[in-house]
Scaffold this active site. Structure first.
Site, PDB file in Angstrom:
ATOM      1  N   GLN A 150      92.529  29.026  65.763  1.00 36.84           N
ATOM      2  CA  GLN A 150      91.280  29.003  66.551  1.00 36.84           C
ATOM      3  C   GLN A 150      90.101  29.590  65.776  1.00 36.84           C
ATOM      4  O   GLN A 150      88.954  29.406  66.152  1.00 36.84           O
ATOM      5  CB  GLN A 150      91.455  29.797  67.850  1.00 36.84           C
ATOM      6  CG  GLN A 150      92.484  29.191  68.777  1.00 36.84           C
ATOM      7  CD  GLN A 150      93.020  30.203  69.778  1.00 36.84           C
ATOM      8  OE1 GLN A 150      92.578  30.254  70.900  1.00 36.84           O
ATOM      9  NE2 GLN A 150      93.970  31.016  69.357  1.00 36.84           N
ATOM     10  N   ARG A 151      90.387  30.347  64.739  1.00 39.14           N
ATOM     11  CA  ARG A 151      89.293  31.004  64.016  1.00 39.14           C
ATOM     12  C   ARG A 151      88.713  30.146  62.891  1.00 39.14           C
ATOM     13  O   ARG A 151      87.566  30.332  62.498  1.00 39.14           O
ATOM     14  CB  ARG A 151      89.794  32.337  63.445  1.00 39.14           C
ATOM     15  CG  ARG A 151      89.904  33.425  64.469  1.00 39.14           C
ATOM     16  CD  ARG A 151      88.938  34.565  64.204  1.00 39.14           C
ATOM     17  NE  ARG A 151      89.319  35.350  63.070  1.00 39.14           N
ATOM     18  CZ  ARG A 151      89.845  36.581  63.122  1.00 39.14           C
ATOM     19  NH1 ARG A 151      90.053  37.148  64.288  1.00 39.14           N
ATOM     20  NH2 ARG A 151      90.131  37.228  62.039  1.00 39.14           N
ATOM     21  N   ASP A 180      85.108  34.929  70.374  1.00 43.12           N
ATOM     22  CA  ASP A 180      85.320  35.537  71.690  1.00 43.12           C
ATOM     23  C   ASP A 180      84.159  35.305  72.654  1.00 43.12           C
ATOM     24  O   ASP A 180      84.322  35.445  73.861  1.00 43.12           O
ATOM     25  CB  ASP A 180      85.539  37.052  71.543  1.00 43.12           C
ATOM     26  CG  ASP A 180      86.863  37.375  70.864  1.00 43.12           C
ATOM     27  OD1 ASP A 180      87.783  36.549  70.957  1.00 43.12           O
ATOM     28  OD2 ASP A 180      86.966  38.450  70.247  1.00 43.12           O
ATOM     29  N   ARG A 199     107.900  20.195  82.068  1.00 45.04           N
ATOM     30  CA  ARG A 199     107.995  21.643  81.832  1.00 45.04           C
ATOM     31  C   ARG A 199     106.719  22.386  82.218  1.00 45.04           C
ATOM     32  O   ARG A 199     105.630  21.803  82.254  1.00 45.04           O
ATOM     33  CB  ARG A 199     108.253  21.914  80.341  1.00 45.04           C
ATOM     34  CG  ARG A 199     109.689  21.670  79.952  1.00 45.04           C
ATOM     35  CD  ARG A 199     109.868  21.764  78.454  1.00 45.04           C
ATOM     36  NE  ARG A 199     111.287  21.777  78.115  1.00 45.04           N
ATOM     37  CZ  ARG A 199     111.766  21.491  76.921  1.00 45.04           C
ATOM     38  NH1 ARG A 199     110.962  21.153  75.932  1.00 45.04           N
ATOM     39  NH2 ARG A 199     113.060  21.555  76.702  1.00 45.04           N
ATOM     40  N   GLY A 223      85.500  39.789  62.963  1.00 45.97           N
ATOM     41  CA  GLY A 223      86.356  38.597  62.897  1.00 45.97           C
ATOM     42  C   GLY A 223      85.541  37.389  62.466  1.00 45.97           C
ATOM     43  O   GLY A 223      84.432  37.184  62.940  1.00 45.97           O
ATOM     44  N   GLY A 253      81.028  44.250  67.984  1.00 44.38           N
ATOM     45  CA  GLY A 253      81.172  45.466  67.176  1.00 44.38           C
ATOM     46  C   GLY A 253      80.123  45.518  66.072  1.00 44.38           C
ATOM     47  O   GLY A 253      79.498  46.564  65.837  1.00 44.38           O
ATOM     48  N   GLU A 276      96.391  24.718  85.362  1.00 47.87           N
ATOM     49  CA  GLU A 276      96.609  25.120  86.755  1.00 47.87           C
ATOM     50  C   GLU A 276      96.248  26.588  86.956  1.00 47.87           C
ATOM     51  O   GLU A 276      95.803  26.992  88.032  1.00 47.87           O
ATOM     52  CB  GLU A 276      98.090  24.921  87.139  1.00 47.87           C
ATOM     53  CG  GLU A 276      98.438  23.524  87.631  1.00 47.87           C
ATOM     54  CD  GLU A 276      98.348  22.466  86.546  1.00 47.87           C
ATOM     55  OE1 GLU A 276      98.542  22.802  85.369  1.00 47.87           O
ATOM     56  OE2 GLU A 276      98.046  21.293  86.882  1.00 47.87           O
TER      57      GLU A 276
HETATM   58  P1  ADP Z   1      83.106  42.005  65.797  1.00 48.21           P
HETATM   59  O1  ADP Z   1      81.772  42.198  65.175  1.00 48.21           O
HETATM   60  O2  ADP Z   1      83.687  40.650  65.518  1.00 48.21           O
HETATM   61  O3  ADP Z   1      83.116  42.384  67.270  1.00 48.21           O
HETATM   62  P2  ADP Z   1      84.479  44.508  65.178  1.00 48.21           P
HETATM   63  O4  ADP Z   1      84.477  45.026  66.575  1.00 48.21           O
HETATM   64  O5  ADP Z   1      85.724  44.696  64.387  1.00 48.21           O
HETATM   65  O6  ADP Z   1      84.150  42.963  65.073  1.00 48.21           O
HETATM   66  O7  ADP Z   1      83.279  45.238  64.409  1.00 48.21           O
HETATM   67  C1  ADP Z   1      82.971  44.894  63.079  1.00 48.21           C
HETATM   68  C2  ADP Z   1      82.514  46.094  62.323  1.00 48.21           C
HETATM   69  O8  ADP Z   1      81.307  46.612  62.885  1.00 48.21           O
HETATM   70  C3  ADP Z   1      83.450  47.294  62.326  1.00 48.21           C
HETATM   71  O9  ADP Z   1      84.511  47.173  61.428  1.00 48.21           O
HETATM   72  C4  ADP Z   1      82.493  48.398  61.901  1.00 48.21           C
HETATM   73  O10 ADP Z   1      82.216  48.296  60.531  1.00 48.21           O
HETATM   74  C5  ADP Z   1      81.220  48.009  62.651  1.00 48.21           C
HETATM   75  N1  ADP Z   1      81.128  48.705  63.943  1.00 48.21           N
HETATM   76  C6  ADP Z   1      81.738  48.402  65.114  1.00 48.21           C
HETATM   77  N2  ADP Z   1      81.404  49.267  66.083  1.00 48.21           N
HETATM   78  C7  ADP Z   1      80.558  50.165  65.523  1.00 48.21           C
HETATM   79  C8  ADP Z   1      79.852  51.321  65.997  1.00 48.21           C
HETATM   80  N3  ADP Z   1      79.952  51.731  67.253  1.00 48.21           N
HETATM   81  N4  ADP Z   1      79.076  51.996  65.105  1.00 48.21           N
HETATM   82  C9  ADP Z   1      78.966  51.598  63.831  1.00 48.21           C
HETATM   83  N5  ADP Z   1      79.598  50.521  63.324  1.00 48.21           N
HETATM   84  C10 ADP Z   1      80.387  49.812  64.147  1.00 48.21           C
HETATM   85  O1  F6P Z   2      87.643  37.127  66.437  1.00 51.42           O
HETATM   86  C1  F6P Z   2      87.968  37.837  67.594  1.00 51.42           C
HETATM   87  C2  F6P Z   2      89.437  37.964  67.711  1.00 51.42           C
HETATM   88  O2  F6P Z   2      89.854  36.686  67.525  1.00 51.42           O
HETATM   89  C3  F6P Z   2      90.100  38.514  68.941  1.00 51.42           C
HETATM   90  O3  F6P Z   2      90.120  37.654  70.053  1.00 51.42           O
HETATM   91  C4  F6P Z   2      91.455  38.790  68.386  1.00 51.42           C
HETATM   92  O4  F6P Z   2      92.240  39.583  69.161  1.00 51.42           O
HETATM   93  C5  F6P Z   2      91.099  39.444  67.094  1.00 51.42           C
HETATM   94  O5  F6P Z   2      89.924  38.784  66.666  1.00 51.42           O
HETATM   95  C6  F6P Z   2      92.164  39.455  66.078  1.00 51.42           C
HETATM   96  O6  F6P Z   2      91.648  39.509  64.790  1.00 51.42           O
HETATM   97  P1  F6P Z   2      92.225  40.361  63.582  1.00 51.42           P
HETATM   98  O7  F6P Z   2      93.679  40.107  63.519  1.00 51.42           O
HETATM   99  O8  F6P Z   2      91.455  39.810  62.430  1.00 51.42           O
HETATM  100  O9  F6P Z   2      91.924  41.811  63.882  1.00 51.42           O
END
Ligand code: ADP
Ligand code: F6P
Length: 321
Positions: A253-254, A128, A163, A11, A104, A188
């Site tokens: 937010q992004r 996040d 509200r 993201g 990720g 709250e």
């Molecule tokens: P973020 O980096 O924002 O958390 P994602 O969770 O979508 O976003 O991960 C981004 C990219 O990283 C994925 O689309 C994939 O290419 C790579 N990735 C995520 N998890 C793994 C994994 N366990 N092994 C290898 N590549 C991964």
């Molecule tokens: O960037 C992180 C995040 O904003 C999460 O909180 C959200 O659920 C997700 O990305 C949604 O992103 P996309 O629609 O690009 O998968």
């Protein structure tokens, strides 16, 4: 080491461009060449590389998004796909890879290093703020401020109409963003995926608010904890004489202009990433802990989960009396 490659993945987060700029300029200052890789790990696989120089990153310090684009590429989990990425990196003469992304993306970088021993450095960037080993990620402060600005506007109408407002912020799996926003917006109630709750608890709290003389209440809901429209509907059904409305803040937010904090963090992270690689670190993430810039082994990053702060959750409660 003669050449670095840099990519953005996962993201997008405001400030990624500042980090790219910092990586490029630090590397060029140290006599290295820099390749940009388009669209994250997919660009590695498709051999979508371009030459970056100091001028390629002019005028982007205040721009949200990422000039290198970003994408989810789940195929990167496959070692055969990674092997092709390695081949492309080698053919382009790249000696180390800088990955700007979230949790990720860090897992991807770690698995690539583990499979092939290729030097990697992660720069944590995500609204996040769910990356272990760093107090803050690039883009988090900007996202918090964007949500706050929106909520301050909602507060005006919420008060005028007396509200209850449910405001849904991003955070599919974590409530870090929701908690900071809730504290700073004076909510709250904050609802996050990490902390189970019942509708009865919320109704009870809202009724108590009314007895305390509150004419409007604000609930900050992380998207992973429920849907704002459903919660507002239930409140309307169960709290007599109350009118609930909701707003989903979503992708605003992004994006947007990075804040001062985001720009400084991104610039320091990019600088430290290149210096760490030059010092011989080969599988690490740059981070900030307290006031110190740190290098954290990627293995530590991916084998731990960042915890939400119980103290901060408590502060929301203690301010809502
Ligand atoms: P973020 O980096 O924002 O958390 P994602 O969770 O979508 O976003 O991960 C981004 C990219 O990283 C994925 O689309 C994939 O290419 C790579 N990735 C995520 N998890 C793994 C994994 N366990 N092994 C290898 N590549 C991964
Ligand atoms: O960037 C992180 C995040 O904003 C999460 O909180 C959200 O659920 C997700 O990305 C949604 O992103 P996309 O629609 O690009 O998968």
């Amino acid at each position: 080491m003669k050449r670095l490659a840099v990519l953005t993945s996962g993201g997008d987060a405001s400030g990624m461009n500042c980090a790219i700029r910092s990586v490029v300029r630090t590397a060029i200052g140290a006599g290295l060449k820099v390749s940009g890789v388009m669209r994250g790990y997919r660009g590695l696989y498709e051999n979508d590389f371009l030459e970056l120089n100091s001028r390629s990153v002019s005028g982007i310090i205040n721009k949200g998004g990422t000039i290198l684009r970003t994408i989810r590429f789940p195929e990167f989990k496959n070692p055969d796909i990674q092997r092709m990425c390695l081949k492309n990196l080698k053919e382009n003469g790249v000696d180390a890879l800088v990955v700007i992304g979230g949790d990720g993306s860090s897992r991807g970088a770690f698995s690539f290093h583990k499979n092939f021993g290729f030097p990697v450095c992660v720069i944590p960037a995500s609204i996040d703020n769910d990356v272990y080993g760093t107090d803050s990620t690039i883009g988090f402060d900007t996202a918090v401020n964007t949500a706050l600005e929106a909520i301050d506007r909602i507060r005006d109408t919420a008060t005028s109409h007396e509200r209850i407002f449910v405001v849904e912020v991003m955070g599919r799996e974590h409530g870090f963003l929701a908690i900071e926003v809730a504290i700073a917006a004076g909510a709250e109630i904050v609802l996050i995926p990490e902390r189970p709750f019942t509708i009865e608890q919320i109704i009870e709290k809202l009724k108590k608010d009314r007895q305390l003389g509150k004419v409007s209440s604000l609930i900050v809901l992380a998207e992973g904890a429920g849907r704002a429209h459903e919660l507002a509907k239930q409140i309307n059904e169960k709290v007599s004489n109350a009118e609930a409305r909701y707003s989903v803040l979503g992708y605003i937010q992004r994006g947007g202009v990075p804040t001062y904090q985001t720009r400084c963090l991104a610039t320091m992270f990019g600088n430290q990433a290149v210096k760490g690689l030059l010092e011989g670190l080969d599988c690490f993430m740059v981070g900030i802990q307290g006031n110190s810039l740190v290098g954290v082994p990627l293995e530590t990053v991916v084998s731990n989960n960042k915890r939400i702060s119980e103290e901060k959750l408590k502060i929301v409660e203690e301010m809502a009396v």
